[in-house]
Design an enzyme around this catalytic site. Structure first.
Site, short mmCIF file in Angstrom:
data_model
loop_
_atom_site.label_atom_id
_atom_site.label_comp_id
_atom_site.label_asym_id
_atom_site.label_seq_id
_atom_site.Cartn_x
_atom_site.Cartn_y
_atom_site.Cartn_z
N GLN A 172 1.02 -7.44 -6.34
CA GLN A 172 0.16 -6.45 -5.72
C GLN A 172 0.94 -5.14 -5.60
O GLN A 172 1.90 -5.07 -4.83
CB GLN A 172 -0.24 -6.98 -4.34
N GLU A 198 -6.66 -10.97 2.63
CA GLU A 198 -5.27 -10.92 3.05
C GLU A 198 -5.19 -11.37 4.51
O GLU A 198 -4.37 -12.18 4.89
CB GLU A 198 -4.72 -9.51 2.87
#
Lengths: 384, 326
Positions: A128, A246
C-alpha cells in the site's frame, strides 16, 4: 482436482475448524516457526495459502465474479480466526488483501477479476503506497505525482513506511493528479506494477530488528490508464472506502493474533498465581477489541458504510496491543536477552506492538476524529 | 531547574561528554553491536579522564562526579559497563547488579575478562564464579552473557544502593536526551500546516514527559545524599529502590511519548531515539522488573515499620549548597 470432504463444509465456522484439525499433520511444514525471519514467514504464508486454495478452503467472503467463493466479511473473519487458533498465525499478506482487495472490488472490478485470485492463493503480494516523508498523518499533503501521457500515467515521487514492498508485485498507489495545492481533492489511486522500470525499493531496518517496511521510489514509472482504481481525482473517496476495511478487518486480525499470543503465554506460565492478574487484564483488553470488532465486521457484512465511529475501534486496539504485549512480556522470563526463537519472536512482537498507536492513523488523529466528527466538539483553533 | 551537582563533578562529565560526542555519540552503540571490540574506544576516553580512579563511597564530591559520568553515559546509551566499574567493592572488583536469589543471571559486558563481583537488591553480595555463553538473539546480545554466581557471607547494602543509584542516573541521562530529541522533532516536523508541538495534545504529552524527568532528577539527587550519609547503607538501599521504581515509571512515560511523537521515524535504525529505546530495556528489566522492585521496596518499608520513609524529612539539604558535598 482435490475432492473436498463433503462432510466438512469449510464455509461454516465449525466445518473450517474441523477441516483444519483433520489436516493439521499434513500442514506442519507450512506453519511459521519462531526462528523464521520476515521473508521466511512470507514464503510459508504463500505456501499455506496455495495449499488451502488447492483444497477449496480460501476465497470464502470474496465475490464469485472475482474468483472467490461468495459469502461476506464474516466468512473472512472466521477464516482469520481459525488460522490463528490452529497455530498458523495471520498471513503477512492478509492486511494488504483486505485493504486493497476491497478497493479493487468496488472501484476496479476488471482488476479485481484479474488479480484477486493471485493474492488469495499466495501467488502474489501487494503493498500500500500511501504515506510519504512529508505526508504521514496529513495524508492529503502527499506529493507523488501522476501525469497523463498517451501510454497512461507517469508516476514520480516517493513513498515510505510501505510494508512488504520488497516482496510485492503490485502497489495500491495514491498519487496527485490535481494541482499542487489540491490536497484531498486532487488524488487518484493506481494499481502499479512493482516490477516496472523506474521502481526502486529500499528496506528500512527497524527497532524490531526486521526490515519491516520500505521506502519506494517511483522515477517515471508508467501505469496504464486501465490500472486506475476509481475516477481521476476521486482517490480520496477510494481511500475513505478502503479505510473501513483497514479499521474493521485489521482490528479483527489483530485480536485473533493477540488471543493466540495470550493462549501461548498461558501454556508457558511457570507461576500462574503471580501472573494471573496481568493475564486477566490483558485478556479483558483483547476481548473488548474482539467484541467491538465483531460488530464492525457484521456491519461491513450487511453492506453498511462505516464512518468516523470506527476510530473508537482503532483506539481500543492500540491500547489493547500495549496492554497485551506488556503482560506477555512480564510473564516471559527469557524476554530480555534469551536466544531462544520463542523469545526472539516475542521481542519482535513486543516492539511491533509499540507502533500500534502510531501506524494506520495515530492515536492522536483518532482522538481528533472521535472528538470532532463523532462528538461534534470544536476544532482546535488555528493561530499564526 | 538548578543543577545541584557540584561544578567540579559537572566539569569532569563535560570533558568526557565532549570526547564521547567527538567519537560518535550514539554511533558508538551502533558500531559496538556489530563489533564488540569497538567498545574499547569508550574505555580509553574514560580512563584518560581519570574516571576509574573515582571512589564514590569514600568521598561526596566523587560520588557526584560518578553520578554525572553515569548521566552522560546514559545520554548516549554507551555500550560499556560504566555503572559496574564505578560500583567497585572492597576487593576493587566491578560489581554487577543481579536478581535476588538467582543462580544464573544475565550480565551485559561480562565478556570483559575481569574479576567481577555481584550484588542483589537486598544487598546480598556474590562472587561471580563463571561466565556462560554470549547470547545471540537480540542486537544487544553480542554484548551480553550468562554469569554464574555464588553468595558470599557478607551483606553489602551500601554497595547495592550505589549500583542502583548510578544505574538510575544512567537512565536520567537517557531520558533527558529522549525528551530533548522529542521536543526538537516536534518543532521540526510539520503536518497540517504547523509543527506537531503546536497541537495542544502534543504539548501536553511533552509536558507530562518533562514532569516525569524533573521528578526523577530530584529523587536521584536526594538518593545521592542518602548514599553519602548512610554508612551502613540499609536505609540508602531502600531509597535507591524507591528511586528505581520512579525511574521505571518515568521511563515508560518518556519513551512511550518519544515513540508516539516521533511516529514511524522513531522505529527506524537511522534515528537515535530508536537506539536509546532499545538500550533502555536493559536497565529497565535487569536486574529486576518494575513489579519485583516495587514488591521488594514495599517489604523493606514495612519491615522498617515505615521509619525508613521518615528519614528523608529530617535531612539538612540547604538551598544553594551542593546537595552532596559540604
Amino acid at each position: 482436482m482435490y475432492q473436498a470432504n463433503p462432510t466438512l463444509d469449510v464455509s461454516t465456522e465449525a466445518g473450517l475448524d474441523a477441516w483444519l484439525a483433520v489436516h493439521a499433520s499434513e500442514m506442519t511444514s507450512l506453519r511459521a516457526d519462531s526462528s523464521d525471519d520476515l521473508n521466511a514467514r512470507v514464503a510459508k504464508d504463500r505456501a499455506l495459502l496455495g495449499y488451502l486454495t488447492d483444497r477449496g478452503v480460501t476465497g470464502w467472503g470474496w465475490p464469485i465474479e472475482y474468483g472467490g467463493r461468495g459469502g461476506t466479511e464474516v466468512h473472512r473473519a472466521v477464516f482469520y480466526d481459525q488460522l490463528t487458533r490452529h497455530g498458523f498465525g495471520m498471513p503477512e499478506c492478509a492486511p494488504g488483501l483486505e485493504v486493497l482487495g476491497s478497493a479493487l472490488a468496488k472501484y476496479a472490478p476488471t482488476l479485481a477479476a484479474k488479480y484477486l485470485t493471485d493474492m488469495l492463493s499466495g501467488r502474489s503480494i501487494w503493498c500500500q503506497g500511501f504515506s510519504e516523508p512529508e505526508a504521514g498523518s496529513d495524508l492529503a499533503a502527499l506529493r507523488t505525482t501522476a501525469t497523463r501521457v498517451d501510454a497512461g500515467w507517469i508516476i514520480k515521487g516517493q513513498k515510505v513506511w510501505t510494508s512488504l514492498a520488497h516482496l510485492a508485485s503490485w502497489c495500491g498507489l495514491l498519487a496527485r493528479t490535481g494541482p499542487p495545492n489540491s490536497r484531498h481533492r486532487g488524488l487518484t489511486l493506481f494499481w502499479a506494477d512493482m516490477r516496472e522500470p523506474g521502481v526502486s525499493v529500499r528496506p528500512l531496518r527497524t527497532l524490531s530488528g526486521e526490515d519491516d517496511f520500505c521506502e519506494v521510489f517511483f522515477d517515471g514509472t508508467v501505469v496504464p490508464d486501465d490500472h486506475r482504481v476509481g475516477g481521476v481525482d476521486e482517490g480520496w473517496d477510494v481511500a475513505m472506502h478502503l479505510l473501513q476495511f483497514e479499521r474493521g478487518m485489521w482490528a479483527w486480525q489483530r485480536q485473533a493474533i493477540m488471543h493466540a499470543a495470550l493462549e501461548d503465554a498461558i501454556t508457558r506460565l511457570r507461576d500462574p498465581a503471580t501472573h494471573s492478574a496481568a493475564i486477566a487484564r490483558a485478556y479483558l483488553a483483547a476481548a473488548a477489541v474482539r467484541s467491538r470488532s465483531r460488530s464492525t465486521v457484521e456491519r461491513l457484512a450487511r453492506g453498511e458504510t462505516l464512518g468516523p465511529e470506527v476510530s473508537a475501534d482503532k483506539l481500543l486496539l492500540g491500547q489493547a496491543e500495549h496492554i497485551v504485549y506488556d503482560a506477555i512480556r512480564s510473564v516471559s522470563p527469557g524476554f530480555e536477552l534469551s536466544s531462544s526463537p520463542n523469545d526472539s519472536a516475542l521481542r519482535r512482537e513486543w516492539f511491533y506492538s509499540r507502533a500500534a498507536t502510531v501506524y494506520g492513523g495515530s492515536a492522536d488523529i483518532q482522538r481528533n476524529i472521535v472528538a470532532q466528527r463523532v462528538l461534534g466538539l470544536p476544532r482546535e483553533m488555528n493561530y499564526a | 531547574m538548578n543543577r545541584i551537582l557540584a561544578d567540579e563533578a559537572l566539569a569532569l562529565a563535560a570533558v568526557v561528554r565532549d570526547q564521547v560526542l567527538a567519537a560518535g555519540g550514539v554511533d558508538l552503540l551502533r558500531s559496538a553491536v556489530r563489533r564488540p571490540e569497538n567498545r574499547d574506544k569508550i574505555n580509553s576516553i574514560f580512563d584518560a579522564a581519570g574516571v576509574w580512579g573515582l571512589q564514590p563511597l569514600d568521598d561526596g564530591l566523587e560520588l557526584e562526579a560518578a553520578a554525572a559520568i553515569c548521566e552522560i553515559s546514559g545520554e548516549f546509551a554507551l555500550p560499556y559497563p560504566v555503572v559496574e566499574r564505578l560500583t567497585r567493592d572492597r576487593h576493587d572488583c566491578p560489581t554487577l547488579l543481579v536478581p535476588t536469589a538467582a543462580k544464573r543471571c544475565i550480565g551485559v559486558h561480562v565478556d570483559y575478562d575481569w574479576a567481577w563481583s555481584a550484588v542483589d537488591l537486598t544487598g546480598q553480595s556474590y562472587e561471580v564464579i563463571g561466565r556462560g555463553q554470549s547470547l545471540f538473539g537480540t542486537r544487544i546480545a553480542p554484548l551480553a552473557g550468562e554469569v554464574f554466581i555464588r553468595p558470599r557471607a557478607e551483606q553489602q547494602p551500601r554497595l547495592a544502593a550505589l549500583g542502583v543509584t548510578l544505574q538510575c542516573w544512567w537512565l536520567v541521562g537517557l531520558l533527558r536526551k529522549a525528551l530533548a530529541d522529542t521536543i526538537k522533532y516536534s518543532g521540526e516536523r510539520n503536518q497540517f500546516g504547523r509543527p506537531l508541538r503546536a497541537f495542544q495534545a502534543v504539548a501536553f504529552g511533552i509536558a507530562d514527559m518533562t514532569v516525569a524527568v524533573e521528578g526523577l532528577e530530584e529523587m536521584a539527587k536526594y538518593t545521592l545524599w542518602s548514599v553519602r550519609e548512610d554508612d551502613h547503607g540499609s536505609s540508602a538501599l531502600v531509597d535507591s529502590l524507591a528511586l528505581r521504581t520512579i525511574a521505571l515509571e518515568a521511563s515508560d512515560i518518556v519513551l512511550r511519548g518519544a515513540h508516539q511523537y516521533h511516529g514511524a521515524m522513531g522505529f527506524t535504525d537511522e534515528v537515535d531515539i530508536s537506539w536509546l529505546s532499545l538500550a533502555s530495556q536493559l536497565p529497565r528489566r535487569l536486574p529486576e522488573t518494575e513489579s519485583a522492585t516495587r514488591d521488594l521496596l514495599a517489604s523493606m518499608i514495612s519491615a522498617s515499620e515505615f521509619e525508613v520513609m521518615r528519614r528523608g524529612r529530617t535531612s539538612a539539604a540547604v538551598e544553594g549548597e551542593s546537595l552532596v558535598s559540604g
